[in-house]
Design a protein around this motif. Structure first.
Motif, PDB file in Angstrom:
ATOM      1  N   ILE A 120     -36.243 -49.930  23.611  1.00  0.00           N
ATOM      2  CA  ILE A 120     -35.237 -49.044  23.017  1.00  0.00           C
ATOM      3  C   ILE A 120     -34.123 -48.705  24.005  1.00  0.00           C
ATOM      4  O   ILE A 120     -32.948 -48.955  23.740  1.00  0.00           O
ATOM      5  N   TRP A 176     -38.272 -49.393  15.427  1.00  0.00           N
ATOM      6  CA  TRP A 176     -37.340 -48.286  15.308  1.00  0.00           C
ATOM      7  C   TRP A 176     -37.940 -47.109  14.562  1.00  0.00           C
ATOM      8  O   TRP A 176     -37.665 -45.954  14.872  1.00  0.00           O
ATOM      9  N   TYR A 193     -40.137 -45.377  17.053  1.00  0.00           N
ATOM     10  CA  TYR A 193     -39.277 -44.700  18.036  1.00  0.00           C
ATOM     11  C   TYR A 193     -38.767 -43.368  17.490  1.00  0.00           C
ATOM     12  O   TYR A 193     -38.846 -42.323  18.165  1.00  0.00           O
TER      13      TYR A 193
END
Length: 394
Positions: free
Chosen positions: A290, A353, A356
């Motif tokens: 990330i 994602w 995250y």
């Protein structure tokens, strides 16, 4: 059998709520007292060696592959599970001392540019899917938990600009300007001469388009430049939102000294960023997938650098729960466009994602990390700011 025993001990000591685990051999076990609302589906065992080497990396990659899933617990099951893990005082992983010494990372100007572009140049169309209308990718400021995200982001911009007590006609610098909402609001509403800098080509192009569309060519400019290269100070006002997390532990002192160097005597700066009150940290999974080169500094670490740069702290404001709520909005928006994102970027990227965003929300919810606004001034005695905070809310 050894793997099963290891996982049994890990799950028995890692959460402060009851959970159910469905193992790869189709057996099911409940941990903790009470009725679980969350279920961990462990479809394949993550090797013990990988967990002991770096648990966050091993578990994050397993989730990306689909070897681990979490169900139940409401709208954000991963967030609920990870919040329970962060809040667990008897965390198995913490007892096993899996937190390693922070590794050294390169933060040369060339490497910093590559790191920023790896994250922010995924495409403006990608970020438009799940950010709000202002294209603001940082913590919003909520008057109420149920506020609309666009309203809360506009509120955050207003809150920052009011804190600086802006006066028309002066110079304003935004270090790490993102997609430009803050700097362009300062130009349009407060009639300032504004400069924004970014290392993201996508953001640079976007801000230039907005400057033209708003007719602000005489009052606003954006530079594709590293903050260490900037030499055209001093500025009356400086903002830097969600920026110092990218500069690296070894460059934090230089970052605050550069802020001081670029600021006029009597000027003020609003530095807004993610901070750990417990001390600085990195995360191997986040750094790999990330935020390459990312480092979350400790609160005392930042204060020390601010003092060493001969700046004065005028105000500190923690916004931890505001960032939790911001991330929940982002994850909801992200999943509303999940099929579109998966078609373009693939299965693993989409799960990456999602975890995250939910993991970050859990980290803020539990107090594992915080986000703090540092209002600092450069003045040998006193400051140009009003005596009380009343002016911020007037």
């Amino acid at each position: 059998m050894l793997e099963k025993q290891f996982y049994d001990q890990m799950f028995a000591h890692s959460f402060n709520i009851p959970i159910t685990v469905q193992y790869w051999d189709h057996t099911t076990k409940t941990y903790g007292e009470g009725t679980p609302s969350l279920t961990i589906h462990l479809r394949k065992a993550v090797p013990i060696k990988a967990l002991l080497k770096n648990a966050s990396l091993a578990l994050g990659e397993a989730y990306m592959r689909g070897d681990i899933d979490v169900t139940g617990g409401g709208q954000f099951p991963l967030q609920a599970l990870l919040t329970a893990a962060y809040e667990s005082a008897g965390s198995f992983m913490r007892n096993k001392k899996l937190i390693r010494v922070i590794p050294k990372q390169s933060h040369t100007e060339k490497k910093s540019k590559a790191d920023i572009q790896a994250h922010y140049d995924l495409g403006n169309d990608f970020y438009k899917l799940w950010l709000d209308d202002t294209m603001t990718y940082s913590c919003a400021y909520f008057d109420d938990w149920d506020d609309d995200l666009t309203h809360a982001q506009q509120n955050k911009v207003d809150h920052i600009l009011r804190k600086l007590d802006l006066q028309p006609g002066r110079r304003f610098l935004d270090i790490g300007c993102g997609w430009g909402t803050l700097m362009l609001t300062a130009a349009k509403r407060y009639h300032l001469d504004v400069t924004g800098i970014t290392l993201s080509q996508e953001q640079y192009d976007f801000v230039n388009e907005r400057i033209q569309a708003l007719g602000l060519q005489d009052h606003a400019r954006v530079l594709l430049e590293d903050y260490r290269e900037l030499t055209d100070g001093p500025y009356d006002y400086i903002t830097s939102i969600g920026m110092f997390e990218h500069v690296g532990q070894e460059n934090l002192g230089l970052y605050f000294k550069d802020v001081a160097k670029l600021m006029k005597t009597g000027g003020s700066a609003l530095i807004h960023g993610i901070t750990r009150q417990q001390g600085g940290a990195t995360n191997a999974w986040l750094n790999k997938y990330i935020f390459p080169g990312g480092y979350i500094p400790g609160l005392s670490e930042n204060i020390t650098h601010i003092i060493d740069a001969n700046l004065q702290v005028s105000d500190l404001e923690p916004l931890r729960r505001h960032y939790q709520r911001t991330l929940e909005h982002w994850d909801e928006n992200f999943n509303a466009h999940r099929n579109v994102i998966q078609q373009k970027f693939g299965y693993s990227f989409t799960r990456m994602w999602d975890v995250y965003l939910q993991a970050a929300a859990a980290s803020f919810a539990s107090g594992n990390i915080d986000v703090i606004q540092y209002l600092v001034t450069k003045a040998p005695s006193g400051t140009g700011l009003p005596l009380t905070r009343d002016y911020i809310y007037a």
